[in-house]
Structures are given as structure tokens and as C-alpha cells.
Design a protein around this motif. Structure first.
Motif, PDB file in Angstrom:
ATOM      1  N   LEU A 181       0.822  -1.208   0.000  1.00  0.00           N
ATOM      2  CA  LEU A 181       0.000   0.000   0.000  1.00  0.00           C
ATOM      3  C   LEU A 181       0.855   1.257   0.000  1.00  0.00           C
ATOM      4  CD1 LEU A 181      -2.327  -1.281   2.847  1.00  0.00           C
ATOM      5  CD2 LEU A 181      -3.011  -1.079   0.442  1.00  0.00           C
ATOM      6  N   GLY A 182       0.345   2.309  -0.645  1.00  0.00           N
ATOM      7  CA  GLY A 182       1.072   3.566  -0.626  1.00  0.00           C
ATOM      8  C   GLY A 182       0.387   4.640  -1.451  1.00  0.00           C
ATOM      9  N   HIS A 183       1.027   5.785  -1.535  1.00  0.00           N
ATOM     10  CA  HIS A 183       0.517   6.908  -2.324  1.00  0.00           C
ATOM     11  C   HIS A 183       1.066   6.873  -3.749  1.00  0.00           C
ATOM     12  CE1 HIS A 183       0.032   8.898   1.730  1.00  0.00           C
ATOM     13  NE2 HIS A 183      -1.135   9.167   1.168  1.00  0.00           N
ATOM     14  N   CYS A 184       0.226   7.217  -4.661  1.00  0.00           N
ATOM     15  CA  CYS A 184       0.625   7.402  -6.053  1.00  0.00           C
ATOM     16  C   CYS A 184       0.054   8.755  -6.519  1.00  0.00           C
ATOM     17  CB  CYS A 184       0.100   6.266  -6.923  1.00  0.00           C
ATOM     18  SG  CYS A 184       0.666   6.317  -8.643  1.00  0.00           S
ATOM     19  N   VAL A 185       0.661   9.860  -6.049  1.00  0.00           N
ATOM     20  CA  VAL A 185       1.877   9.963  -5.249  1.00  0.00           C
ATOM     21  C   VAL A 185       1.677  11.012  -4.157  1.00  0.00           C
ATOM     22  CG1 VAL A 185       3.381   9.324  -7.183  1.00  0.00           C
ATOM     23  CG2 VAL A 185       2.885  11.745  -6.788  1.00  0.00           C
ATOM     24  N   THR A 186       2.576  10.940  -3.128  1.00  0.00           N
ATOM     25  CA  THR A 186       2.658  11.985  -2.129  1.00  0.00           C
ATOM     26  C   THR A 186       3.713  13.000  -2.561  1.00  0.00           C
ATOM     27  OG1 THR A 186       2.858  12.432   0.237  1.00  0.00           O
ATOM     28  CG2 THR A 186       4.345  10.760  -0.683  1.00  0.00           C
ATOM     29  N   ASN A 187       3.979  14.004  -1.731  1.00  0.00           N
ATOM     30  CA  ASN A 187       5.036  14.958  -2.059  1.00  0.00           C
ATOM     31  C   ASN A 187       5.665  15.490  -0.767  1.00  0.00           C
ATOM     32  OD1 ASN A 187       4.247  17.997  -1.494  1.00  0.00           O
ATOM     33  ND2 ASN A 187       2.363  16.969  -2.145  1.00  0.00           N
TER      34      ASN A 187
END
Length: 342
Positions: free
Chosen positions: A61-67
Motif C-alpha cells: 500500500l502507498g501513495h501514487c503519489v505523495t510529495n
């Protein structure tokens, strides 16, 4: 390695719908579950990823995308390290300079040099290593050393951002499914990796794009015109810096935006967004994966043949359950069987 599959679900209310789709995707054989990180346009995504971790057992799991601009870097790293603990080692980070999350609140994307500095720190810090930050020695001493390292995949289109991916990242997130452009992007990132003394072959390639499985291709195109329009935001920045003569950025990436008139972030990643009207059928076909299951497998085999490691569906179309089911029954098995993994 066989092509793996991911899915990106918007952190849209109601939040239970997000959790439901992520869990459903896992049941259909998707190995990665991603979400956006744009905290004003949609709900705050960290609590939703926590719920997703509790609703799944194997999915990464994760962000696509964070910054690392909207998210202060030490907070971002700590958030991921905490989720890595909660999920028992299943987090993956997608990170970019910031588009909707930054622009919508009146900020510009993080400058490339600062982006690289922050990415380098975040990658070490979230994985339990000591870092020198703001003239302080910092470490997340509670990180569980037995867990796998959290990989960092860097999103970008231009040479400078792709060089950051090559020097710092574990891979590249590419928001389009055009084989020719993908090859240029990966060649650019791998050249930077090699120049930095890293093994360029270790750099993973994650392709993210909408995919709607249907015999009605005309309808499918109408559902995805928002996507090349979204890509055009980044391309306009590249044109401003490098022009359109193809000497730095390939014209296959820049030509399609010439007819663009405007972009409305209130319709960001929405089916039927008016700013997508300029996008042609050809661009929809090049940038996305459309058609019936046989057509999708054919295009995905082409992507696999040029070194794509993961195809990540942007699930912002109609018939979401149907698309996940068809991938689970007819598309994902075609790739796992070819690899001999059943």
C-alpha cells in the motif's frame, strides 16, 4: 519476473467505498493498492491507508503519489514508518514534486534540487537510518529492523526529475501507457542511475493509467479523456522549460497538448471533465489500456516486453467492480501463468 498489477482508488467519500474497492482488488489478485494524496480535493489519505492495511493481508500500500512539500519530510517519513509497522511491512512510497495537492492551495511544485534533498532524507529516515537534517542528527529509533525496507518510487516526466529517480529512487512511476515514451523515460532515469554508480537494471518501472475493459471502445475513451489532460499539466511545465522541438523531451509527449485550452482542478481526475475535450481518440488509446480483455492483454504484453514491472490501474472510470473482476479472471492470470506461478 511476471508483470504485477496495482490499482489506484481515490480517497473520495464515503471512505468505506475506498476500503471496499481496495479489499476487492486484493481478492482479485492485485498486489498493490495505491491512492492519491491531495488533501483538499479529497479526504486525508493517511487514515484511509490505515484502514486499507487493516482490511487487507498481502497487498502492498502507498501513495501514487505523495510529495515532500505539502508533507513536511520528517512527518511524511514517520507516517510511512508507522504504517509499515501497522501493515507488518507492506508499505511502498510513490513520491513526486506535487501537482494538485500543491497548486490547489496556491503553492508550486517543490523545486527539483530541494525535491532530491528531501527524497534522499525521507528514504533513509523512514527506514530507520540516522539522518542529518536541519543541523540535527535524527533517527526513528522505534522502526522494527526485521521489516523489509520501504521502497521509494519517484514520479516524473522531465529529465531533471527523472535524474532524481535514477540517483535516489528504487524505481519510476510513469503516468501513461505509451511504450515509446516509457522507454525514453526509463532510459533517462537509468542513465542518471549509472552515472551515480548505481545499477540501472535495479530501477523498477511502474506504469499508471486508466483501463476500462469493454467492447464499446468509444464509451471507454469518453471515460478516460480526463487522464491525458491531467498528464498535460506536467507537459506544459516541460514545454515552458525545454520547448517543443524534440531536442530534450520527445515530441510524442509534447505534441498532444497544443490543442489544450484550460485545466480546472475542481474536475481533476473526474470522468467527463470539460478540460479533457481536446484529447483525441488516438491519445486515449496510446496513454491508456482500453478495449476487451484480449486487447488489454495484448497491450500489457507489449509493456511487459519493454521492461514494465507493474501496471497500476487508475480506477476512476465507471464499472469499477466489473473491471476489477475481469482483470482477476482473465487478465492477471494470463501473466502469472506465463511466469509459471499459476
Amino acid at each position: 519476473m511476471a508483470l504485477s498489477f496495482g490499482v489506484t482508488v481515490l480517497p473520495d467519500p464515503p471512505y468505506k467505498r475506498f476500503v471496499e474497492l481496495i479489499a476487492l482488488a486484493e481478492s482479485h489478485g492485485f498486489e498493490y493498492g495505491w491512492t492519491y494524496d491531495s488533501h483538499v480535493l479529497w479526504q486525508e489519505s493517511f487514515p484511509l491507508l490505515t484502514l486499507a492495511a487493516q482490511a487487507t493481508t498481502t497487498m502492498k500500500l502507498g501513495h501514487c503519489v505523495t510529495n515532500p512539500g505539502t508533507r513536511e519530510p520528517t512527518v511524511l517519513a514517520s507516517g510511512y514508518a508507522t504504517l509499515h509497522d501497522i501493515s507488518d511491512g507492506r508499505m511502498v512510497m510513490g513520491i513526486g514534486r506535487g501537482d494538485s495537492a500543491r497548486r490547489y492551495i496556491g503553492q508550486q511544485p517543490v523545486r527539483v534540487a530541494e525535491f532530491e534533498r528531501r527524497c534522499h532524507m525521507i528514504r533513509d529516515f523512514m527506514n530507520g537510518h540516522e539522518v542529518d537534517w536541519n543541523d540535527k542528527q535524527l533517527q526513528l529509533k522505534w522502526v522494527r529492523p526485521e521489516l523489509p525496507q520501504i521502497p521509494m518510487y519517484v514520479a516524473g516526466y522531465g529529465p531533471k526529475a527523472l535524474a532524481v529517480a535514477g540517483r535516489v529512487g528504487d524505481g519510476v512511476i510513469i503516468q501513461l501507457a505509451d511504450p515509446q515514451i516509457i522507454q525514453w523515460i526509463m532510459d533517462t532515469a537509468r542513465k542518471a542511475a549509472e552515472e551515480a554508480g548505481r545499477d540501472p537494471s535495479e530501477l523498477k518501472c511502474i506504469v499508471s493509467a486508466p483501463s476500462h475493459i469493454s467492447d464499446d471502445v468509444a464509451d471507454a475513451r469518453e471515460q478516460v479523456r480526463w487522464f491525458p489532460a491531467m498528464v498535460s499539466n506536467h507537459v506544459m511545465d516541460l514545454i515552458e522549460r525545454y520547448g517543443t522541438d524534440g531536442s530534450v523531451v520527445p515530441q510524442e509527449l509534447t505534441d498532444f497538448v497544443q490543442a489544450r485550452k484550460f485545466y480546472d482542478y475542481d474536475e481533476h481526475s473526474r470522468v467527463g471533465a470539460k478540460h479533457g475535450a481536446f484529447v483525441t481518440d488516438e491519445i486515449c488509446d496510446r496513454f491508456c489500456v482500453l478495449g476487451n480483455a484480449e486487447h488489454a492483454v495484448e497491450k500489457l504484453r507489449e509493456l511487459e516486453s519493454i521492461g514494465v514491472d507493474q501496471f497500476n490501474i487508475y480506477l476512476m472510470t465507471h464499472g469499477q467492480e466489473d473491471d476489477l473482476a475481469i482483470y482477476g479472471s482473465s487478465i492477471i492470470p494470463a501473466f502469472s501463468a506465463a511466469a509459471g506461478t499459476g
